[in-house]
Write a protein that holds these residues in place. Structure first.
Motif, PDB file in Angstrom:
ATOM      1  N   LEU A   3       0.851  -1.189   0.000  1.00 43.80           N
ATOM      2  CA  LEU A   3       0.000   0.000   0.000  1.00 43.80           C
ATOM      3  C   LEU A   3       0.877   1.226   0.000  1.00 43.80           C
ATOM      4  O   LEU A   3       1.600   1.491   0.964  1.00 43.80           O
ATOM      5  N   TYR A   5       1.312   4.889   0.573  1.00 44.55           N
ATOM      6  CA  TYR A   5       0.567   5.554   1.642  1.00 44.55           C
ATOM      7  C   TYR A   5       1.159   6.926   1.929  1.00 44.55           C
ATOM      8  O   TYR A   5       2.348   7.157   1.733  1.00 44.55           O
ATOM      9  N   LEU A  28      -0.625  -6.207   4.539  1.00 43.15           N
ATOM     10  CA  LEU A  28      -0.195  -5.047   3.759  1.00 43.15           C
ATOM     11  C   LEU A  28       1.204  -4.608   4.167  1.00 43.15           C
ATOM     12  O   LEU A  28       1.493  -4.464   5.357  1.00 43.15           O
ATOM     13  N   PRO A  54      -3.812   6.832  -2.140  1.00 50.90           N
ATOM     14  CA  PRO A  54      -3.248   5.498  -2.039  1.00 50.90           C
ATOM     15  C   PRO A  54      -3.262   4.733  -3.358  1.00 50.90           C
ATOM     16  O   PRO A  54      -4.110   4.957  -4.212  1.00 50.90           O
ATOM     17  N   LEU A  56      -2.788   0.507  -4.257  1.00 52.71           N
ATOM     18  CA  LEU A  56      -2.588  -0.855  -3.775  1.00 52.71           C
ATOM     19  C   LEU A  56      -1.939  -1.668  -4.881  1.00 52.71           C
ATOM     20  O   LEU A  56      -2.475  -1.761  -5.989  1.00 52.71           O
TER      21      LEU A  56
END
Length: 210
Positions: A3, A5, A28, A54, A56
């Motif tokens: 992730l 972030y 994660l 974000p 993923l």
């Protein structure tokens, strides 16, 4: 899964809170990235053409964005209660709150542009005031929403609740127009949600660098 972030992004926090709530946080790898409209982050751009987090990165190397898409993806590989309800009435109510949370963040970002981020000579007070009106109207809508709910309904945790809580926490973090004063039902719900382990594990921190 990875992730990408940002510790001061309400959208990134929404995803991480979601991961905690569905029991996937330990799967994660959270990788901090700084992004802004004026500073290009090449690694983020390679995964998201909008250059935003974000993002993923799934185990097969493919990437998902934005926060709403990631949250829906995370709602699949777990056996607990779904954060995006299946029953139509609850589903649309929850998704509408998620949309409202998105709008709260967008309005708040615009207010920040017209007060602290844009050079003073380029700021547009009418735009600031118009966006503040959206915030206040949304706060009032939420007060009515939580005033109309039963105690059982207020305690439900779903994508709408996660999105609203993370949006409001960001607005408070950035000292944007306050939402608690004069709104006892909204304030009580928000204060209770802040104590959830998922919120305590994902504090907001840092400043946007342009």
């Amino acid at each position: 899964m990875k992730l990408l972030y940002q510790t001061h992004s309400p959208y990134a926090r929404k995803v991480l809170v979601m991961a905690h709530e569905v029991g996937l946080a330990d799967r994660l790898e959270v990788i901090p990235h700084e992004t802004s409209p004026t500073l290009r982050n090449e690694e983020v751009f390679q995964l998201n053409p909008l250059g935003k987090v974000p993002v993923l990165v799934r185990d097969d190397g493919t990437s998902l964005f934005d926060s709403s898409v990631i949250c829906e993806y995370l709602d699949s590989p777990h056996d607990g209660p779904k954060m995006i309800p299946a029953a139509p009435t609850q589903r649309w109510r929850s998704l509408q709150l998620q949309a409202l949370a998105q709008g709260l963040c967008e309005a708040g970002i615009s207010v920040r542009h017209e007060t602290v981020r844009r050079p003073a000579r380029y700021r547009y007070p009418a735009m600031r005031d118009g966006q503040i009106e959206k915030l206040v109207a949304s706060y009032d809508f939420l007060e009515q929403e939580y005033a109309s709910r039963s105690a059982a309904e207020t305690s439900i945790v779903d994508i709408g609740a996660i999105a609203i809580a993370t949006a409001l926490s960001w607005l408070a973090f950035r000292d944007l127009p306050a939402f608690e004063s004069g709104r006892p039902h909204l304030s009580a719900w928000y204060r209770a949600f802040l104590q959830r382990p998922s919120m305590l594990a994902t504090p907001l921190a840092g400043e946007t660098v342009d």
